[in-house]
Motif scaffolding. Structure first.
Motif, PDB file in Angstrom:
ATOM      1  N   UNK A  33      39.885  39.168  43.965  1.00  0.00           N
ATOM      2  CA  UNK A  33      38.738  39.761  44.640  1.00  0.00           C
ATOM      3  C   UNK A  33      39.017  41.222  45.009  1.00  0.00           C
ATOM      4  N   UNK A  34      40.236  41.491  45.455  1.00  0.00           N
ATOM      5  CA  UNK A  34      40.612  42.862  45.807  1.00  0.00           C
ATOM      6  C   UNK A  34      40.549  43.770  44.584  1.00  0.00           C
ATOM      7  N   UNK A  35      41.025  43.282  43.460  1.00  0.00           N
ATOM      8  CA  UNK A  35      41.065  44.105  42.253  1.00  0.00           C
ATOM      9  C   UNK A  35      39.670  44.381  41.704  1.00  0.00           C
ATOM     10  N   UNK A  36      38.862  43.317  41.574  1.00  0.00           N
ATOM     11  CA  UNK A  36      37.564  43.466  40.912  1.00  0.00           C
ATOM     12  C   UNK A  36      36.529  44.159  41.790  1.00  0.00           C
ATOM     13  N   UNK A  37      36.736  44.116  43.104  1.00  0.00           N
ATOM     14  CA  UNK A  37      35.810  44.827  43.996  1.00  0.00           C
ATOM     15  C   UNK A  37      36.068  46.323  44.000  1.00  0.00           C
ATOM     16  N   UNK A  38      37.199  46.732  43.423  1.00  0.00           N
ATOM     17  CA  UNK A  38      37.617  48.141  43.371  1.00  0.00           C
ATOM     18  C   UNK A  38      37.906  48.717  44.749  1.00  0.00           C
ATOM     19  N   UNK A  39      38.106  47.851  45.757  1.00  0.00           N
ATOM     20  CA  UNK A  39      38.435  48.336  47.102  1.00  0.00           C
ATOM     21  C   UNK A  39      39.804  49.010  47.130  1.00  0.00           C
ATOM     22  N   UNK A  74      39.976  43.605  30.445  1.00  0.00           N
ATOM     23  CA  UNK A  74      41.235  43.047  30.927  1.00  0.00           C
ATOM     24  C   UNK A  74      41.006  41.783  31.745  1.00  0.00           C
ATOM     25  N   UNK A  75      39.954  41.768  32.554  1.00  0.00           N
ATOM     26  CA  UNK A  75      39.643  40.579  33.357  1.00  0.00           C
ATOM     27  C   UNK A  75      39.318  39.382  32.471  1.00  0.00           C
ATOM     28  N   UNK A  76      38.463  39.574  31.466  1.00  0.00           N
ATOM     29  CA  UNK A  76      38.080  38.459  30.590  1.00  0.00           C
ATOM     30  C   UNK A  76      39.292  37.989  29.785  1.00  0.00           C
ATOM     31  N   UNK A  77      40.133  38.930  29.354  1.00  0.00           N
ATOM     32  CA  UNK A  77      41.362  38.541  28.652  1.00  0.00           C
ATOM     33  C   UNK A  77      42.255  37.693  29.547  1.00  0.00           C
ATOM     34  N   UNK A  87      30.910  37.306  39.148  1.00  0.00           N
ATOM     35  CA  UNK A  87      29.884  37.972  39.954  1.00  0.00           C
ATOM     36  C   UNK A  87      30.176  39.467  40.084  1.00  0.00           C
ATOM     37  N   UNK A  88      31.470  39.840  40.177  1.00  0.00           N
ATOM     38  CA  UNK A  88      31.809  41.260  40.201  1.00  0.00           C
ATOM     39  C   UNK A  88      31.502  41.919  38.863  1.00  0.00           C
ATOM     40  N   UNK A  89      31.631  41.169  37.780  1.00  0.00           N
ATOM     41  CA  UNK A  89      31.228  41.711  36.467  1.00  0.00           C
ATOM     42  C   UNK A  89      29.750  42.056  36.468  1.00  0.00           C
ATOM     43  N   UNK A  90      28.951  41.168  37.073  1.00  0.00           N
ATOM     44  CA  UNK A  90      27.501  41.365  37.088  1.00  0.00           C
ATOM     45  C   UNK A  90      27.097  42.587  37.912  1.00  0.00           C
ATOM     46  N   UNK A 117      34.973  49.756  35.392  1.00  0.00           N
ATOM     47  CA  UNK A 117      35.041  50.421  34.081  1.00  0.00           C
ATOM     48  C   UNK A 117      35.251  49.389  32.985  1.00  0.00           C
ATOM     49  N   UNK A 118      34.893  49.740  31.774  1.00  0.00           N
ATOM     50  CA  UNK A 118      34.921  48.786  30.675  1.00  0.00           C
ATOM     51  C   UNK A 118      36.323  48.245  30.414  1.00  0.00           C
TER      52      UNK A 118
END
Length: 612
Positions: free
Chosen positions: A41-47, A90-93, A76-79, A84-85
């Motif tokens: 959550x910390x990573x994908x929120x970009x906080x 990297x997340x989906x991988x 949900x963070x993807x949505x 960045x792409x």
């Protein structure tokens, strides 16, 4: 601890120290589920910033399992669309890498539509298709999704990852996916977990009690191996684990909970496929289940797993994989009696380096399951078209085909002898000679090679009408080719010369076939099939000389009886009746060599239609 809003990320020494501390623990022991949730959550929120987003994802190594809720929140963070792409990819991988460690997938499947929406992103499409492939169930296949994939295919071309997903959709809903797909879809998903492979394998070796992820999908490892011999500990058959949470409201039964075949039958409709399809190879009950349900999607998934695993074996030393991979695989193929395209692909490559001794009984047994393909018919055309661009002369090309055809002839003769002229082997052999007999006319190869006696006579005296008809077609085409070759030779339109022995072989075979089927005299003195009269007398067969004519031949006798019961005894009527049954090969042979035959069904090429 809670971090206050507005905390500076860049140049934050405390953040850096904590990141290093967590990274060290992650790479040595792995992270517990609750920490995975927080860090993701910390990573994908970009906080923590974009740079730290990719950094966290790269050391996000689970110690045991990955909470499903963490993945759902990540989607949900993807949505939101702020990442960045490169971070999205990297997340989906990462999700694909830890897919088999996700504790439950019910909620993940419930947001299938959200995940599917990302197939329109060109950079994400290959990875999203792979994730959808792993999640797809019958209820997920809808017309609008099929149309969307076809639209993307129209823009991007026939990409393997799209073809693979469409193939799975077609299994579930063949009424929606009407386009033709290749019968042997090559593996459409590349390996995406090289970033985490080494660390994840190390953590798993330390945490032996944890659920093991299937690492056999790792092929393209960028790290330099510590030794020349690559370690194949990750090629072991994965343990049997469920893809669903035991606390889920859905009534399912884990395969590893079954203890007997009776329990399997009683719960056959409440069993879910395991998270790792490779685990089926190590469970007898799982193999029984797969055999009972005949789920095509299961075979597709298993074929996908096998393809990657076998490629890993081929690229390393197969001897090191005998006990923990090869033997369970052989047992599975033997029990399931199911052919896999991945098995075929592996064998085609493996045979080129096989020493003939390693696992000899098992390899030969697998070879017997490979479907026979008429691939030879493409070979002459390909080589003839490309020989101009190579250093090979036409003489070398002719020599190559001469040796090839003669070798196949010897092989087929011995095979027919050992298998008592098995009808399937005989028809496949005749299919080969249907191409060989036309090499001069169709491929402009100055080469005409007759079938050996070990092929010709089993076909002439075969008990099935298809083989006899195909032999008639082959002899008809041989005559066409030889006639044209002789004509061109007389007119000096060609620089090569057909051997006199070839004409002698053809005439000898032609005489044997006409004598036995038309002249009612199959045992001609001085021929290849001359039999002592006293020996024939011992058989006590009445009028033995006519036992292989068009009336009494074992392959045609039933037609003669049917004609006699329907019509009468007129010979010309019988000929018309016989050739109206679809024996175009025999019809053209008889018409060309005797002047008789049916004019209604005679075809220019004489190609028999009654083929298996």
């Amino acid at each position: 601890d809670t971090v206050e809003a507005g905390t500076v990320v860049r140049g934050n020494d405390e953040l850096e120290r904590n990141m290093v501390r967590v990274e060290t623990v992650a790479l040595s022991k792995g992270l517990p589920p609750e920490v995975i949730t927080v860090l993701l959550d910390l990573a994908l929120s970009l906080n923590a910033g974009t740079a730290n987003c990719t950094r966290v994802l790269k050391f996000l190594i689970p110690a045991t399992v990955v909470p499903q809720e963490a993945i759902v929140k990540g989607v949900s963070w993807l949505c939101v669309g702020k990442m960045p792409m490169n971070a999205q990819v990297l997340f989906v991988r990462w999700v694909l890498t830890v897919f088999d460690l996700i504790d439950c997938k019910d909620d993940l499947r419930s947001i299938y539509g959200f995940i599917f929406s990302f197939v329109t992103e060109e950079n994400l499409c290959p990875f999203i298709c792979h994730l959808l492939y792993l999640l797809t169930m019958r209820e997920h296949v809808h017309p609008y999704r099929v149309r969307k994939l076809l639209d993307i295919q129209a823009k991007m071309g026939r990409q393997p990852f799209l073809t693979q997903l469409l193939a799975l959709y077609k299994v579930f809903r063949p009424d929606l996916v009407t386009l033709s797909l290749p019968s042997r879809v090559r593996t459409g998903f590349k390996n995406h977990n090289s970033t985490w492979k080494v660390a994840l394998s190390a953590v798993q070796r330390k945490n032996k009690g944890a659920v093991l992820v299937d690492q056999s999908l790792s092929l393209d490892v960028k790290e330099k191996p510590s030794s020349r011999k690559r370690k194949l500990h990750h090629l072991a058959i994965p343990p049997l684990t469920s893809a669903f949470d035991s606390n889920s409201s859905k009534k399912v039964l884990r395969l590893q909970e079954l203890r007997s075949f009776k329990e399997l039958l009683e719960n056959i409709h409440n069993i879910e496929l395991p998270a790792q399809m490779g685990s089926l190879l190590g469970s007898a009950l799982a193999l029984h289940y797969l055999d009972c349900v005949q789920d095509e999607s299961a075979f597709l998934r298993l074929n996908f797993w096998l393809g990657h695993s076998l490629q890993e074996v081929y690229s390393t030393n197969p001897r090191t994989s005998i006990n923990h991979f090869f033997l369970p695989w052989f047992v599975f193929v033997h029990c399931s009696q199911e052919g896999f395209s991945s098995t075929e692909s592996f064998l085609y490559k493996f045979l080129s380096v096989w020493d003939g001794c390693l696992l000899r009984p098992q390899i030969l047994d697998l070879l017997s399951d490979i479907p026979l393909m008429p691939s030879f018919c493409e070979c002459p055309n390909y080589l003839c078209c490309n020989q101009r661009n190579s250093r090979n002369t036409i003489s070398a090309l002719v020599t190559f085909f001469m040796e090839l055809v003669r070798f196949v002839g010897l092989l087929a003769s011995e095979g027919l002898r050992l298998e008592s002229c098995h009808v399937l082997l005989l028809n496949q052999t005749l299919a080969f000679y249907e191409t060989v007999c036309d090499m001069f006319l169709k491929f402009s190869l100055p080469l005409i090679i007759m079938p050996p006696a070990g092929v010709f006579y089993p076909a002439l005296f075969a008990t099935d009408s298809v083989s006899v008809d195909r032999l008639g077609y082959i002899m008809y085409r041989y005559r066409k080719n030889l006639t044209l070759a002789k004509k061109q030779e007389q007119q000096r339109e060609q620089t090569f010369h057909i051997s006199r022995n070839t004409y002698k072989e053809f005439n000898r075979n032609l005489q044997a076939m006409v004598n036995s089927m038309w002249n009612s005299w199959w045992c001609v003195p001085g021929s290849d099939i001359e039999i002592d009269k006293d020996l024939i007398a011992l058989s006590k067969v009445a009028e033995p000389w006519c036992r292989f004519d068009l009336i009494h031949h074992p392959a045609l006798f039933s037609y003669a009886i049917e004609f006699h019961q329907r019509t009468g005894k007129y010979w010309n009527w019988y000929m018309e009746f016989l050739f109206n049954q679809g024996f175009y090969g025999l019809n053209n042979f008889i018409q060309t060599n005797t002047g008789h035959g049916s004019t209604l069904n005679s075809q220019e090429d004489g190609q028999p239609k009654s083929q298996p």
